[in-house]
Design an enzyme around this catalytic site. Structure first.
Site, PDB file in Angstrom:
ATOM      1  N   ASP A 222      -8.952 -12.332   0.981  1.00 29.65           N
ATOM      2  CA  ASP A 222      -8.042 -11.189   0.849  1.00 29.65           C
ATOM      3  C   ASP A 222      -7.287 -11.421  -0.458  1.00 29.65           C
ATOM      4  OD1 ASP A 222      -6.492  -8.979   1.193  1.00 29.65           O
ATOM      5  OD2 ASP A 222      -5.408  -9.700   2.959  1.00 29.65           O
TER       6      ASP A 222
ATOM      7  N   GLU B  41     -11.741  -3.188  -3.088  1.00 30.47           N
ATOM      8  CA  GLU B  41     -10.646  -2.329  -3.571  1.00 30.47           C
ATOM      9  C   GLU B  41     -10.419  -2.596  -5.053  1.00 30.47           C
ATOM     10  OE1 GLU B  41      -7.162  -3.102  -0.972  1.00 30.47           O
ATOM     11  OE2 GLU B  41      -8.608  -4.140   0.246  1.00 30.47           O
TER      12      GLU B  41
ATOM     13  N   HIS C 109     -10.056   2.527  -0.001  1.00 33.54           N
ATOM     14  CA  HIS C 109      -9.999   1.445   0.983  1.00 33.54           C
ATOM     15  C   HIS C 109     -11.066   1.577   2.075  1.00 33.54           C
ATOM     16  CE1 HIS C 109      -8.077  -1.705   3.378  1.00 33.54           C
ATOM     17  NE2 HIS C 109      -7.148  -1.864   2.450  1.00 33.54           N
TER      18      HIS C 109
ATOM     19  N   HIS D 167       0.792  -1.242   0.000  1.00 36.14           N
ATOM     20  CA  HIS D 167       0.000   0.000   0.000  1.00 36.14           C
ATOM     21  C   HIS D 167       0.824   1.292   0.000  1.00 36.14           C
ATOM     22  CE1 HIS D 167      -3.519  -2.358   0.192  1.00 36.14           C
ATOM     23  NE2 HIS D 167      -3.727  -2.408   1.483  1.00 36.14           N
TER      24      HIS D 167
HETATM   25  C1  GLA Z   1      -5.387  -5.014   1.844  1.00 33.66           C
HETATM   26  C2  GLA Z   1      -4.483  -6.153   2.016  1.00 33.66           C
HETATM   27  C3  GLA Z   1      -4.773  -6.751   3.332  1.00 33.66           C
HETATM   28  C4  GLA Z   1      -4.586  -5.722   4.404  1.00 33.66           C
HETATM   29  C5  GLA Z   1      -5.466  -4.584   4.200  1.00 33.66           C
HETATM   30  C6  GLA Z   1      -5.245  -3.494   5.203  1.00 33.66           C
HETATM   31  O1  GLA Z   1      -6.669  -5.444   1.668  1.00 33.66           O
HETATM   32  O2  GLA Z   1      -4.580  -7.123   1.011  1.00 33.66           O
HETATM   33  O3  GLA Z   1      -3.956  -7.828   3.563  1.00 33.66           O
HETATM   34  O4  GLA Z   1      -3.290  -5.266   4.405  1.00 33.66           O
HETATM   35  O5  GLA Z   1      -5.275  -4.098   2.912  1.00 33.66           O
HETATM   36  O6  GLA Z   1      -4.939  -3.925   6.444  1.00 33.66           O
END
Ligand code: GLA
Length: 355
Positions: free
Chosen positions: A255, A320, A183, A109
């Site tokens: 995720d 996202e 986000h 990020h």
């Molecule tokens: C994204 C990442 C996650 C986490 C979040 C924020 O979604 O893929 O693993 O880091 O951001 O915590």
């Protein structure tokens, strides 16, 4: 009386004394979105339920200090490169760049002080039917290790159809990589002590990108068919999240990046979420090639109302929209290189209904 309004208020000062504003965008129907120019963060988003009751449906804070101290990217704009870059390194034209390793052995990020933690210039634009906040930021050459001076803008526009459009643009003076996203953590119940497991989700994707143990994509485009990753028809988040599946184990839940069906660079439906008890329904449209669906697996952030409480794991989920993770190092992923003279452009629209 205008149909849409924007009100600007002070949101305090950062720890290094920079003034931050909050912009309150409201449409004719009553939807209200609050955005601050620190991190481009959506601090609150009031959406009606089936009884016409407006409540905030995103995790957030009332104070700037709370965002500065401990925020897992709550509501923020993420960049210069959202998601992970393996071992924090990539090359352009034979030159290797090294980024912060802020997620185990990987870069995440945008680094230590990514776009979620900087103060953006803000300008309000209003006409009869739309209210916008245009945020601009100049990320300098080698800031957080990325090459090129990058001029970035993010425009949030609210209209009377209960849509919030997030339009991103960027230009560079040296070849660089760009991947911007929003986000927000949604919980359409508006009760952040309730988990998001009962939301019915759809993701318009026939394939997703499986990851390794450090959550870097393996390079495979895997069919969702017959896996817990199949959200082509509505399925509650909780339905298969705890099933025994190596990918769910690696992500501690969902995720992962799904690959949007439909034409590249053409906006189409990408995902939706429906919360049956309140009737709130969110649809997302985007021209981005992918969407990271994150079920808040690592969430453990202070709660704004109560010191003894937290925003716990699974109390919010993120949609996202983005380029593919680690694309700078994956030959078979879509390119993410931005050249001088080119314009990076992408847009995502979040639209709310009640059912
Ligand atoms: C994204 C990442 C996650 C986490 C979040 C924020 O979604 O893929 O693993 O880091 O951001 O915590």
């Amino acid at each position: 009386m205008p149909l849409v309004t924007i009100e600007k208020r002070s949101f305090g000062k950062t720890s290094d004394n920079v003034a931050v504003d909050q912009f309150i965008l409201k449409n004719q129907k009553g939807m209200e979105v609050r955005i601050i120019n620190y991190g481009g963060i959506i601090t609150s988003w009031k959406v009606k339920d089936k009884n016409n009751v407006y409540k905030n449906i995103v995790l957030g804070y009332d104070s700037l200090a709370a965002y500065e101290v401990n925020s897992p990217y709550l509501g923020a704009i993420v960049g210069r490169y959202a998601n992970r870059i393996a071992e924090g390194t990539f090359s352009i034209d034979g030159e290797t760049y090294r980024l912060a390793l802020n997620n185990g052995s990987n870069h995440l990020h945008g680094g230590i002080k990514g776009f979620d933690k900087v103060v953006w210039q803000a300008k309000e634009v209003i006409d009869e039917t739309t209210a916008s906040v245009v945020l601009r930021y100049r990320s300098s050459d080698i800031e957080e290790g990325y090459p090129g001076n990058l001029e970035v803008s993010v425009t949030y526009t609210l209209n009377n159809h209960d849509e919030l459009c997030v339009a991103y643009a960027a230009e560079t003076d040296k070849k660089t990589i760009v991947n911007l996203t929003q986000h927000s953590y949604f919980n359409l119940t508006a009760d952040f002590n309730t988990s998001i497991l009962n939301h019915d989700v759809v993701i318009n994707a026939d394939t997703f990108l499986p990851v390794d143990t450090t959550q870097i994509p393996t390079g495979e485009f895997r069919s969702v068919a017959g896996t817990p990753f199949d959200f082509r028809t509505p399925k509650s988040i909780g339905n298969e999240i705890n099933s025994s599946d190596q990918q769910l184990a690696y992500g501690h839940g969902y995720d992962h990046c799904w690959v949007r069906n439909g034409k590249q660079q053409e906006s189409s439906f990408i995902a939706s979420a429906y919360e049956p008890t309140t009737g709130r329904f969110l649809e997302v449209f985007s021209d981005a090639p992918g969407i990271q669906f994150y079920t808040g697996n690592f969430l453990n952030a202070p709660h704004p109302d109560n010191k003894d409480n937290t925003y716990a794991a699974r109390s919010g989920f993120c949609f996202e929209t983005q380029e593919f993770p680690n694309a700078p190092n994956q030959q078979n992923f879509l390119p993410v290189l931005l050249h001088p003279g080119q314009q990076y452009e992408t847009a995502t629209t979040f639209k709310f209904y009640v059912k």
